[in-house]
Design a protein around this motif. Structure first.
Motif, PDB file in Angstrom:
ATOM      1  N   UNK A 202      -6.494  -0.733 -10.548  1.00 23.53           N
ATOM      2  CA  UNK A 202      -7.578  -1.726 -10.554  1.00 23.53           C
ATOM      3  C   UNK A 202      -7.146  -3.115 -10.115  1.00 23.53           C
ATOM      4  N   UNK A 203      -6.189  -3.716 -10.826  1.00 19.75           N
ATOM      5  CA  UNK A 203      -5.823  -5.095 -10.485  1.00 19.75           C
ATOM      6  C   UNK A 203      -4.838  -5.217  -9.312  1.00 19.75           C
ATOM      7  N   UNK A 204      -4.436  -4.085  -8.727  1.00 22.14           N
ATOM      8  CA  UNK A 204      -3.387  -4.109  -7.706  1.00 22.14           C
ATOM      9  C   UNK A 204      -3.885  -4.739  -6.396  1.00 22.14           C
ATOM     10  N   UNK A 205      -3.163  -5.767  -5.915  1.00 19.38           N
ATOM     11  CA  UNK A 205      -3.509  -6.348  -4.614  1.00 19.38           C
ATOM     12  C   UNK A 205      -2.261  -6.975  -3.982  1.00 19.38           C
ATOM     13  N   UNK A 206      -2.280  -7.121  -2.665  1.00 18.71           N
ATOM     14  CA  UNK A 206      -1.163  -7.741  -1.939  1.00 18.71           C
ATOM     15  C   UNK A 206      -1.739  -8.929  -1.165  1.00 18.71           C
TER      16      UNK A 206
ATOM     17  N   UNK B 144      -3.757  -9.787   7.719  1.00 15.15           N
ATOM     18  CA  UNK B 144      -4.713  -8.702   7.988  1.00 15.15           C
ATOM     19  C   UNK B 144      -4.248  -7.350   7.458  1.00 15.15           C
ATOM     20  N   UNK B 145      -2.946  -7.233   7.224  1.00 17.70           N
ATOM     21  CA  UNK B 145      -2.398  -5.938   6.777  1.00 17.70           C
ATOM     22  C   UNK B 145      -2.458  -5.753   5.257  1.00 17.70           C
ATOM     23  N   UNK B 146      -2.949  -6.791   4.562  1.00 18.41           N
ATOM     24  CA  UNK B 146      -2.974  -6.728   3.089  1.00 18.41           C
ATOM     25  C   UNK B 146      -3.653  -5.468   2.573  1.00 18.41           C
ATOM     26  N   UNK B 147      -4.866  -5.210   3.095  1.00 17.39           N
ATOM     27  CA  UNK B 147      -5.648  -4.097   2.530  1.00 17.39           C
ATOM     28  C   UNK B 147      -5.043  -2.748   2.899  1.00 17.39           C
ATOM     29  N   UNK B 148      -4.433  -2.677   4.115  1.00 20.08           N
ATOM     30  CA  UNK B 148      -3.827  -1.393   4.515  1.00 20.08           C
ATOM     31  C   UNK B 148      -2.631  -1.093   3.609  1.00 20.08           C
TER      32      UNK B 148
ATOM     33  N   UNK C 177      -2.000  -2.381   0.630  1.00 20.89           N
ATOM     34  CA  UNK C 177      -2.464  -2.159  -0.749  1.00 20.89           C
ATOM     35  C   UNK C 177      -3.027  -0.742  -0.895  1.00 20.89           C
ATOM     36  N   UNK C 178      -3.806  -0.311   0.111  1.00 21.65           N
ATOM     37  CA  UNK C 178      -4.388   1.037   0.051  1.00 21.65           C
ATOM     38  C   UNK C 178      -3.303   2.103   0.073  1.00 21.65           C
ATOM     39  N   UNK C 179      -2.307   1.900   0.955  1.00 20.63           N
ATOM     40  CA  UNK C 179      -1.200   2.861   1.059  1.00 20.63           C
ATOM     41  C   UNK C 179      -0.468   3.012  -0.264  1.00 20.63           C
ATOM     42  N   UNK C 180      -0.191   1.856  -0.887  1.00 16.10           N
ATOM     43  CA  UNK C 180       0.531   1.895  -2.169  1.00 16.10           C
ATOM     44  C   UNK C 180      -0.347   2.549  -3.249  1.00 16.10           C
ATOM     45  N   UNK C 181      -1.656   2.249  -3.201  1.00 20.53           N
ATOM     46  CA  UNK C 181      -2.585   2.866  -4.164  1.00 20.53           C
ATOM     47  C   UNK C 181      -2.588   4.383  -4.001  1.00 20.53           C
TER      48      UNK C 181
END
Lengths: 76, 330
Positions: A28-32, A37-41, A43-47
């Motif tokens: 839930x609270x995980x974010x980079x 622009x690569x933040x969400x990619x 973060x998604x990969x790590x998730x």
């Protein structure tokens, strides 16, 4: 036999509730923030990775539980 | 809410009546074409026609088109395309023996319309703990969900009555959960699944006059999975489906690979002299839900079916409790 099947069902339900709790708490609270622009990619990969580890642990617990609960029945 | 009552009632009547009225002529048609298989759990040489999936898909398509005429929801279209694709995949498997990987891969492709039409929400909701947003992971979940629910229903379709009876209980449990969560539109979209299964149950109950076949089982499973996704009730749907999930889990954990049942050499179940079902001691045979139920001693086909239904009612109750817990945050 039937009572152990109901027990296994109930145990699976509890594991789903607990697993969901861990997933929300961890993911839930995980974010980079620092990669633009690569933040969400990232973060998604790590998730995805964390989720896969959690699912693997969940299946391993279930396997142990199955062997323990059905040890009398599974003589096959 | 009140404006939804009329479409709900009409679609449920259409779903039930179409399958109820269409299945007897379908049975005659299949008998004429000699599309029958031996009922392995009968003492006499009983042949039962298949696939009953044809009447199931017609019932689903007609009832959901009625709903689409009233509600114009993208979600209905997405669910209909995915379910119809699952029927085609199952029908191909009914007519031609395909490899173990065919159904999972093809069903994963069948899930694409749900993504293409955007009929999903990337938030995954859990009881007691709230939601987690997983945009990329959720796409993978959609791709995996349809093969899992489709094959899970298919793998429990081993005895007369079980697949249709199981779906009646599981799908109505899911509809109740959707009503509890006040997701009224998708709750109404889900209702035809229960009524189609109920109408088919009439001809599938012991002694079965028709089997759903892979086309029927995959259609029911894919529609169930689609509803779980478009309704945002993935976790609840999985809970209502737990007896079938346990069956797949036991099977996969004992076989340790994805294979078709027909490829398994060891028999998990055999017959007693009075043709009751009995668990074997064959170590090469997979562990299944039916085999575990029979570990306590031989039972008739009907008794095993009812044991599975009782487990499904239990998991349905757990699903309903979970639906109430969705509003509770620790």
């Amino acid at each position: 036999m039937k009572s152990s099947l109901y027990g296994f069902l109930f145990a699976m339900w509890i594991l789903i509730l607990l697993g969901g709790g861990i997933m929300v708490t961890l993911l839930g609270p995980f974010s980079i923030q620092q990669f633009g622009d690569f933040n969400w990619i990232l973060a998604s990969g790590i998730k995805v990775l964390i989720a896969l580890v959690l699912v693997t642990i969940w299946i391993l617990i279930l396997l142990k539980l199955k062997n323990w609960m059905f040890k009398k029945e599974i003589k096959f | 809410m009140t404006e939804l009552i009329l479409p709900a009632v009409i679609s449920c009547i259409v779903a039930f009546v179409v399958v109820f009225a269409m299945t007897p002529p379908l049975i005659k048609f299949l008998e004429k074409r000699n599309m029958a298989v031996k009922d392995m759990n009968k003492k006499e040489n009983v042949m039962v026609v298949r696939p009953g999936g044809i009447s199931i898909i017609v019932g689903i398509v007609m009832s959901e088109l009625v709903l689409y005429a009233f509600l114009q929801l993208n979600e209905i279209l997405a669910m209909l395309i995915t379910t119809t694709a699952a029927f085609v995949i199952g029908y191909i498997d009914d007519r031609k023996v395909m490899g173990g990987w065919f159904k999972p891969v093809a069903l994963a492709l069948a899930a694409i319309p749900i993504i293409a039409l955007g009929a999903y929400d990337t938030d995954l909701a859990f009881p007691l703990f709230g939601t987690v947003q997983i945009p990329v992971l959720y796409l993978a979940l959609i791709i995996f969900m349809i093969p899992i629910t489709g094959n899970t229903i298919n793998s429990i379709d081993v005895l007369n009555v079980v697949a249709s009876g199981f779906m009646v209980i599981a799908s109505f449990s899911l509809s109740i959960c959707l009503f509890i969560m006040q997701n009224y539109e998708i709750a109404i979209v889900s209702l035809p699944l229960g009524f189609v299964s109920l109408a088919f149950y009439k001809y599938h109950k012991i002694p079965s006059r028709i089997f759903p076949g892979d086309s029927g089982a995959l259609t029911l499973g894919a529609m169930y999975g689609s509803i779980a996704i478009i309704g945002g009730v993935e976790i609840i749907a999985a809970i209502a489906l737990l007896p079938a999930v346990i069956n797949s889990f036991l099977f996969l954990s004992s076989v340790k690979k994805i294979v078709e049942h027909r490829q398994i050499k060891g028999k998990p179940v055999e017959h007693t002299n009075d043709f009751r079902l009995k668990a074997t001691t064959d170590k090469s045979a997979p562990i299944t839900l039916v085999r575990l139920i029979l570990a306590g001693g031989p039972l008739s086909e009907k008794q095993v079916g009812f044991a599975i239904f009782k487990l499904t009612i239990f998991s349905g109750i757990l699903a309903i409790i979970t639906a109430f817990l969705m509003d509770v945050i620790l």
